[in-house]
Design an enzyme around this catalytic site. Sequence first.
Site, mmCIF file in Angstrom:
data_model
loop_
_atom_site.group_PDB
_atom_site.id
_atom_site.type_symbol
_atom_site.label_atom_id
_atom_site.label_comp_id
_atom_site.label_asym_id
_atom_site.label_seq_id
_atom_site.Cartn_x
_atom_site.Cartn_y
_atom_site.Cartn_z
ATOM 1 C CE1 TYR A 47 -7.321 4.132 3.172
ATOM 2 C CE2 TYR A 47 -8.197 6.218 3.976
ATOM 3 C CZ TYR A 47 -7.403 5.510 3.093
ATOM 4 O OH TYR A 47 -6.675 6.186 2.142
ATOM 5 C CE LYS A 48 -3.810 2.802 2.842
ATOM 6 N NZ LYS A 48 -2.812 3.758 2.391
ATOM 7 N NE ARG A 84 -0.457 -3.491 -0.886
ATOM 8 C CZ ARG A 84 -0.813 -2.220 -0.687
ATOM 9 N NH1 ARG A 84 0.105 -1.284 -0.523
ATOM 10 N NH2 ARG A 84 -2.076 -1.867 -0.678
#
Length: 437
Positions: A247-248, A397
């Site tokens: 899912y990243k 990030r």
Amino acid sequence: MTGSPLWSHPDEPVGLTTEARALALDAADGLSGLRDRFFLPPGTIYLDGNSLGLASQDAQDALLRVVEEWKHLAIGGWGRGEPPWVLLGERLGEMQAPLVGAEPDEVVAAASTTVNLHQLAATFYRPAGRRRKILADELNFPSDLYALQSQVRLRGLDPDEDLVLVRSRDGRTLDEDDIVAAMTDDVAVVVLPSVLYRSGQLLDLPRLTIEAHARGCLIGFDLCHSAGALPHALSEWEVDFAYWCTYKYMNSGPGGVAGLYVNRRHHGRPPGLWGWFGNRSDTRFDMRLEFEPASTAAAWQIGTPNLLSAAPLLGSLALFEEVGIEPLRRRSLALTEYLMALIDALPPELGYTVGTPREPARRGGHVAVEHADAWRVCQALLARGVVPDFRPPNVVRLAPVAFYNSFHEVWRAVRHLAEIVESGELERFTEERGLVV
Ligand SMILES: *Cc1c(COP(=O)(O)O)cnc(C)c1O
């Protein structure tokens, strides 16, 4: 918008920080059209694809196809779906194999990252004699370390003794020499991330694998932050096992099915955790009482695949097949290099520094921008429609994703970073953190 003094740091080559440069980079980029295949959240600059990749038209179509199969075939979908639902884990494994550099039968899609780590640790962590430790690192994602602690406890051992964590010298990165030095003759299995979730450091996987094997240890990697972001050669490197979420960077959707890899030389070895989906597919429905593990990585499946969390991956992986991981990696490196150059060019008094290693071979797909007030910086970015994520204590990030982010978005995001400190608006945000950071 150009010409602000912010963008003319004396050390920078002329033009690097101009908006015109960002637009020119997009215009010259052969992959910029891929962005149109994705659903970009309106009014935002989404730089969080390394936590949750965006939905694509292709993933949505694949999901809706399976929903149609459910409506029309009902239980018949297990055998007559395209692909048959019982084989979906294997089919998705074959499709992911090129992304991790594995043979098609070495990969399967199943369960979740943490469950797959439990499955692989249950298989490969066999403390015996003096060799009873797991070697991991103190910078890994906590869920991995919780899983490993519990695996040590399940063997009646003590994690304080038998889960050894390699320390970081600078709080950001790991030194491969330190990892190798910790591969002592009491270590049974080494489990490390490929790309560190905070700093974005990419470890030298082939070297670590060679060193582990030379010292009699098995080695496995968590590829959550590299799968779909950069190429791998797991089979060629002879990595024993690996696991990752989809899912990243693989854009399978929230809670999407995870992936795992087991090198062929371990096929036929019984998995640690048994369930009927790990049984040979030709005798699975005979419902015999003895477990007969499949002769491929499919043996490491446990139960019924989550069809609706796996279906979008069919579409998403087809998109990877169309483009190829190499061009995506090149574009990702260009985006992150550009982002780092823009951060470097900001006036130092704004307080931003880059915490990610600079060399292309040592970084993944995201950049750790460090700031003393990172939490409030993230809140201020969100208020301006830029989606980062915060990783304590001081990391903003940012992941400009090769499939769907533009150079212009990177440029605009950095401009926002500068403005929120310059304008004093940080003060408007609380230091209190919510449920999900
Ligand atoms: C995202 C991530 C996870 C997530 O695990 P789930 O089981 O999917 O919740 C685990 N480990 C690492 C290193 C991650 O980056």
